[in-house]
Structures are given as structure tokens and as C-alpha cells.
Design an enzyme around this catalytic site. Structure first.
Site, PDB file in Angstrom:
ATOM      1  N   LYS A  78       0.277  -1.115   0.090  1.00  0.00           N
ATOM      2  CA  LYS A  78       0.123  -0.195   0.314  1.00  0.00           C
ATOM      3  C   LYS A  78       1.194   0.865   0.293  1.00  0.00           C
ATOM      4  O   LYS A  78       0.555   1.870  -0.570  1.00  0.00           O
ATOM      5  CB  LYS A  78      -1.064   0.093   1.389  1.00  0.00           C
ATOM      6  CG  LYS A  78      -1.854   1.023   1.538  1.00  0.00           C
ATOM      7  CD  LYS A  78      -2.725   0.712   2.284  1.00  0.00           C
ATOM      8  CE  LYS A  78      -2.477   0.759   3.731  1.00  0.00           C
ATOM      9  NZ  LYS A  78      -1.848   1.555   4.494  1.00  0.00           N
ATOM     10  N   THR A  80       3.921   1.459  -0.764  1.00  0.00           N
ATOM     11  CA  THR A  80       4.680   1.906  -1.912  1.00  0.00           C
ATOM     12  C   THR A  80       3.269   1.972  -3.538  1.00  0.00           C
ATOM     13  O   THR A  80       4.173   2.919  -4.937  1.00  0.00           O
ATOM     14  CB  THR A  80       4.630   0.943  -2.691  1.00  0.00           C
ATOM     15  OG1 THR A  80       5.836  -0.153  -1.933  1.00  0.00           O
ATOM     16  CG2 THR A  80       5.697   0.419  -4.200  1.00  0.00           C
ATOM     17  N   ARG A 101       2.944   8.161   7.308  1.00  0.00           N
ATOM     18  CA  ARG A 101       3.266   7.810   8.748  1.00  0.00           C
ATOM     19  C   ARG A 101       3.974   7.831   8.202  1.00  0.00           C
ATOM     20  O   ARG A 101       5.232   7.297   8.202  1.00  0.00           O
ATOM     21  CB  ARG A 101       2.826   7.115   9.113  1.00  0.00           C
ATOM     22  CG  ARG A 101       0.952   7.350   8.951  1.00  0.00           C
ATOM     23  CD  ARG A 101      -0.240   5.998   9.495  1.00  0.00           C
ATOM     24  NE  ARG A 101       0.007   5.282   9.273  1.00  0.00           N
ATOM     25  CZ  ARG A 101       0.008   3.728   9.351  1.00  0.00           C
ATOM     26  NH1 ARG A 101      -0.548   3.195  10.303  1.00  0.00           N
ATOM     27  NH2 ARG A 101      -0.147   2.546   8.958  1.00  0.00           N
ATOM     28  N   TRP A 416       6.179  -0.906  -8.203  1.00  0.00           N
ATOM     29  CA  TRP A 416       7.588  -1.150  -7.498  1.00  0.00           C
ATOM     30  C   TRP A 416       8.844  -1.436  -8.021  1.00  0.00           C
ATOM     31  O   TRP A 416       9.639  -1.462  -7.648  1.00  0.00           O
ATOM     32  CB  TRP A 416       7.103  -2.686  -6.944  1.00  0.00           C
ATOM     33  CG  TRP A 416       8.564  -3.426  -5.840  1.00  0.00           C
ATOM     34  CD1 TRP A 416       8.704  -3.312  -4.510  1.00  0.00           C
ATOM     35  CD2 TRP A 416       9.327  -3.610  -6.479  1.00  0.00           C
ATOM     36  NE1 TRP A 416       9.704  -4.046  -3.982  1.00  0.00           N
ATOM     37  CE2 TRP A 416      10.891  -3.569  -5.133  1.00  0.00           C
ATOM     38  CE3 TRP A 416      10.113  -4.703  -7.388  1.00  0.00           C
ATOM     39  CZ2 TRP A 416      11.583  -5.126  -5.185  1.00  0.00           C
ATOM     40  CZ3 TRP A 416      11.203  -4.813  -7.885  1.00  0.00           C
ATOM     41  CH2 TRP A 416      11.490  -5.178  -6.234  1.00  0.00           C
TER      42      TRP A 416
END
Length: 563
Positions: A78, A80, A101, A416
Site C-alpha cells: 500500500k 509502495t 506516516r 515497485w
């Protein structure tokens, strides 16, 4: 057919090979001067309060929230996708930023891993962000434990507030998974050493101070919220607060720098604000309001994420953070992976690389439930299939066709391996959703509803539970909290991330289950009531083979084994 690749580089190898721009250059890209940022080395900086204040006259950009299906130990990527989408928007010459975060050392050293993305969609410097970063979490730990020391000292020094030592609810914290600290005894050794009592530790990211920092718009609100923390009950069972102890000023002082958002960059030099890190399974799971709102002033598009699946992070973003910040997402990205869907469909973790159309079809029930949850909030969304090298063409084609039959925009992402280029299709579909959106977001419940109504609304509409069971303690607390005037607060459910139910072993879309509420915790400073479900812990433990066993550093200070 399965994709074939040569030996894949690790995330840290990719990160260490990626050139970084001085953070002052990243600041200039978003209209900030060197005077607007406070440097933490060459590649990290905090945005000053004066700069944030000066941004208030600017209009807000569009907000994109990234969430996912229920995660599996295999990982869904998520973060990424969040990074890759931000990079893709910038490749399309859109003025985009990322707001995420901060990682907690507990998961970094444990099992979950870091929170900086992966492959060619990472925020940098990866190793520093995943370790000590700018010290925000350490500041929260210090403030939390300073308050604990003040409470015990008050009891030892005469106990003017008549605090009942058996009813002190404030725990100490450490930013590490350490099950041995869940339940302890303090104050042993005689009268000079304090008053003996039972105590315990939470992980720092579950601390109410972490939630308060992330839900405060400025220092003034931070101080006010800190003062409202309930730390104990007196001999008449009335709540005792930080304001009663008169230490809210000292705690705010300890947090004065931690409230400033941290500016870093992605591999592709997209500006990113990494700030705040509450867990989503035991806290509200969103980055800070200050960071999100600052990014909205500095860019036209902000990509942010919420923790774990839509049943936890997105629900709390939409029911808690949106209310506190006065913001709502203009679009949502729902991340799914074929291997996770197969695991939800009954395939073992060891066999996820093997094609299984049967398991994939069964696992789609989990994705469908999260789509229904987003529909309940009346938000527009795109399903992002985060591609892994083991995904077969048949599996990908089937999932694409299923989403199209459901009438939901879907995009195959490969961020990715390709960075922003692998998210261009997703970016285009998100922009289309934003442009065509006619929906008006609405939370699932009214704040005027009772706490029990809110709990049962989340359990039924988000988890799909058939009912809610309450322990004797929880039933008493519902009455007590309503009598204390805390009924109008939102509810923050503490639940396993692996299942829609409160049983981590029940994958997919469980039917005919109840949610068990064992205890409620007042987080009055944060502005919500925590409902602990099942056996969820506020202090995790390390796995049998912690990720820390793979980590090392060479004589030149170069980290290895950090993912």
C-alpha cells in the site's frame, strides 16, 4: 505466463543507489525558501510554524486517500502504491505531494517491516526514516513517560488529587515490540521508592499523545488536547486529567518540534511529508493533520494513506480524521494484490506464487466487502492491482474483468519495478474519478449517536458482523462514559488487521460472526473512545525470527539487511 526477471535488488540496495537532492532544492520545488525549513542533516527538514501559518491564504489541492483490502503477512504494498502514484502524477506534470506516516521501530525490528514504500517507489533516506528519523517518536515517548512520572510523583508526594493507585489508566511507552512489559509492578523497594502498584507499557505509536499530535492543528490545540487526557480516577471514581496535574505546558514544550511536519523526497524527487505514526489496529492509523493540510496548500494533488485495510485505516480516516481536520478525500485508491486475494481464498502463504483461479475467485469476497464499505461512505474510488512477479496473465485478466463487471475503475500498477512510470494508468484513472466525481462524502454515523450505536454501526456496516457482544466491564463502561459526557465522541475500534472479524484466523469475508468488545478506553484528549475487540494487544510482541536478525552495519556506517 509468469513475468521473468533477473535477480531482484533489495529495497535498501535500490535506496542506497538512488541519488538524493539537497532538501533545500525539494523545498524550492514547492515554493518554500531555506528560511521556511529547519534542516536535520542534508536530506531531511522540518517546515517551520511561520511558514505553515503563511500558507493559510492559499487554496487547497485535491486529496487522494490510499487504502487496501485486509493485509496478509505476505504484504500488499500500500505504501509502495502511495509513493508510486505521487511519482506518476508528477511525471504527468501535475504538482503533487505525498503525505505518509512515520515508521515505528517495533514493526521495523519485528515482522511488518518499514513504511517507506518499496522497490523504485520509496521515500528517502529510507534507512534514516525507518530508524530514528528526526526524533518525533522519541519526543512522544519522552512526553508520555514524563507524564507517567508526574502521576506517580503526585501520588508519592501526598496525593492532593486523591488519585486511586488502583485506577491509574496512563501507561508508560517504548517504541519497540516488547511483550515482557505488558504487565509490570513498579514502586517496589520501600517507602522512599514510591507507591507500589501494577502498571504496564504500550508501544509508543499506541500512545494517546501520538494520536493527539496527529489530530492537532497547531500548538495551541495540542496543549488543549493534552490537558484533556484522562490519566486516572480518584477515590470517588471521578476522572483526573493532565490539566488537574498542571503539566500540559511542560508536555507541549517537549513536543514543540515534533509537531512540525518532516519534509523528505522520493527516489524520483517528489516532495513528501512524513509525519506522525499511530497504528491503525490499535489507534486511528493516519498521518498528522498538520502534514496533510500543509501538503494541500503546497500542491494541487496530495496522495496520503491510512493504515492497514479499509476496515481499519480508511474507516478511521473517514469517521475520525476527516471530522477533526475538516477535510475529505476527493478520490480513494483501494489496493489489492492477487497473492493476498488468493490467501483470503484459502491458499497457503507457501503456495501464493502458484496460480490458483479457484482461490482468487473465493478471495474476491474480501475485496467486494471493502468496496461496499467505501460505497457506504459515498466516496469514489479506483481499484489498484499491485502487481507482483508471480502474478500470471490469467489471474490478472480475471481480476481486471471482475472489476469491470462490478462497474469499478481498475488499474494494473507496477510501481515497485518501474516507479512512477508503472503508475501512470492509475494516475490517469484517479484524475478521471476526481474530475467526474458527483458524490458527496458522508461519515457512517452521527456524533449525537450513542457510543453503543456507533460501535454497532462500524461492526455491522464495515465488518459485516451479525452482532456485538460486550463483556461485563464494557457494559459498565458504556454507561459510565455516557454519564461522563463522552458519548458524543467518535469511536476508534482496536481490532486485528488480518480479518474483517476480530479473529485473525478468519480470512476472506466471514459470515455469521459477532464482534466482542472486552474493554473501552477513554482517549478524551485525542477526542475518541477506543473499543478493544477480541484479543488485540496495545503492546505487540516480536516474532520468533525478528527482522532485526537480518540487519547490520559496516565499518563505513552503511546499513544492510534493512528490507
Amino acid at each position: 505466463m509468469t513475468l521473468t526477471t533477473k535477480k531482484l535488488k533489495t529495497d535498501i540496495e535500490i535506496a542506497q543507489e538512488s541519488p538524493l537532492l539537497p532538501i533545500s532544492e525539494i523545498a524550492r520545488k514547492i515554493g518554500l525558501t531555506e528560511e521556511d525549513i529547519e534542516l536535520y542533516g542534508k536530506y531531511k527538514g522540518k517546515i517551520s510554524y511561520e511558514a505553515i501559518h503563511n500558507l493559510n491564504k492559499l487554496s487547497d489541492g485535491k486529496l487522494i486517500l490510499v487504502t487496501s483490502i485486509n493485509p496478509t503477512p505476505a504484504g500488499e504494498g500500500k505504501s509502495t502504491v502511495t509513493v508510486g502514484l505521487g511519482d506518476a502524477l508528477n511525471q504527468m506534470n501535475k504538482n503533487a505531494m505525498i503525505a505518509m506516516r512515520e515508521p515505528s521501530l517495533g514493526p521495523v525490528m519485528g515482522m511488518k517491516g518499514g513504511a517507506t514504500g518499496g522497490g523504485y517507489s520509496q521515500v528517502l533516506p529510507m534507512d534514516e526514516i525507518n530508524l530514528h528519523f528526526t526524533g518525533d517518536i522519541h519526543s512522544i515517548t519522552t512526553a508520555n513517560n514524563a507524564l507517567a512520572a508526574m502521576i506517580d510523583n503526585h501520588v508519592h508526594q501526598g496525593n492532593e488529587l486523591q488519585i486511586d493507585p488502583r485506577r491509574i489508566v496512563w501507561k508508560r511507552t517504548i517504541d519497540m515490540n516488547d511483550r515482557a512489559l505488558r504487565n509490570i509492578v513498579i514502586g517496589l523497594g520501600g517507602p522512599v521508592q514510591g507507591v507500589p502498584r501494577e502498571d504496564g507499557f504500550d508501544i509508543t505509536v499506541a500512545s494517546e499523545i501520538m494520536a493527539i499530535l496527529c489530530l492537532s492543528n497547531d500548538l495551541e490545540e495540542l496543549k488543549k488536547r493534552l490537558g484533556q487526557i484522562v490519566v486516572a480516577y480518584n477515590n470517588k471514581r471521578q476522572p483526573v486529567t493532565v490539566k488537574d496535574l498542571k503539566v500540559e505546558g511542560a508536555l507541549t514544550l517537549l513536543l514543540k518540534d515534533a509537531l512540525k511536519p518532516n519534509l523528505v523526497q522520493t527516489i524520483e524527487h517528489t516532495p513528501a511529508l512524513i509525519h506522525g505514526g499511530p497504528f491503525a489496529n490499535i489507534a486511528h492509523g493516519c498521518n498528522s493533520i498538520v502534514a496533510t493540510k500543509t501538503a494541500l496548500k503546497l500542491s494541487d494533488y496530495v496522495v496520503t494513506e491510512s493504515g492497514f485495510g479499509a476496515d481499519l485505516g480508511a474507516e478511521k480516516f473517514l469517521n475520525i480524521k476527516s471530522r477533526a481536520a475538516g477535510i475529505a478525500p476527493d478520490a480513494v485508491v483501494l489496493v489489492a494484490t492477487i497473492r493476498a486475494l488468493k490467501m483470503h481464498g484459502g491458499q497457503s502463504k507457501e503456495n501464493l506464487k502458484i496460480e490458483s483461479m479457484k482461490a482468487l475467485k473465493l478471495g474476491l469476497a474480501n475485496l467486494k466487502k471493502h468496496m461496499e464499505t467505501l460505497d457506504a461512505f459515498n466516496v469514489s474510488y479506483v481499484v489498484a492491482i499491485n502487481r507482483f512477479v508471480s502474478d500470471t496473465d490469467r489471474e490478472i485478466d480475471f481480476l481486471n474483468a471482475w472489476c469491470e463487471e462490478e462497474g469499478v475503475p481498475v488499474s494494473l500498477t507496477d510501481v515497485w519495478a518501474q516507479g512512477g512510470r508503472g503508475g501512470l494508468d492509475l494516475a490517469q484513472k484517479v484524475l478521471s474519478v476526481i474530475e467526474d466525481d458527483s458524490k458527496e462524502f458522508s461519515p457512517l454515523y452521527d456524533l449525537s449517536d450513542s457510543l453503543q450505536t456507533k460501535i454497532e454501526c462500524i461492526a455491522g456496516k464495515v465488518y459485516g458482523a451479525s452482532g456485538v457482544d460486550y463483556s461485563v466491564k464494557a457494559k459498565k463502561q458504556l454507561d459510565e462514559f455516557e454519564n461522563n459526557g463522552w458519548g458524543p465522541l467518535p469511536v476508534c475500534m482496536a481490532k486485528t488487521q488480518y480479518s474483517l472479524s476480530d479473529d485473525p484466523a478468519r480470512l476472506g469475508r466471514p459470515n455469521d460472526f459477532t464482534i466482542t468488545i472486552r474493554e473501552l478506553k477513554p482517549k478524551i484528549g485525542a477526542g475518541f473512545i477506543v473499543a478493544l475487540t477480541g484479543e488485540v494487544m496495545t503492546m505487540p510482541g516480536l516474532p520468533k525470527h525478528p527482522a532485526a536478525l537480518n540487519m547490520d552495519i559496516d565499518a563505513n556506517g552503511k546499513a544492510t539487511g534493512l528490507f
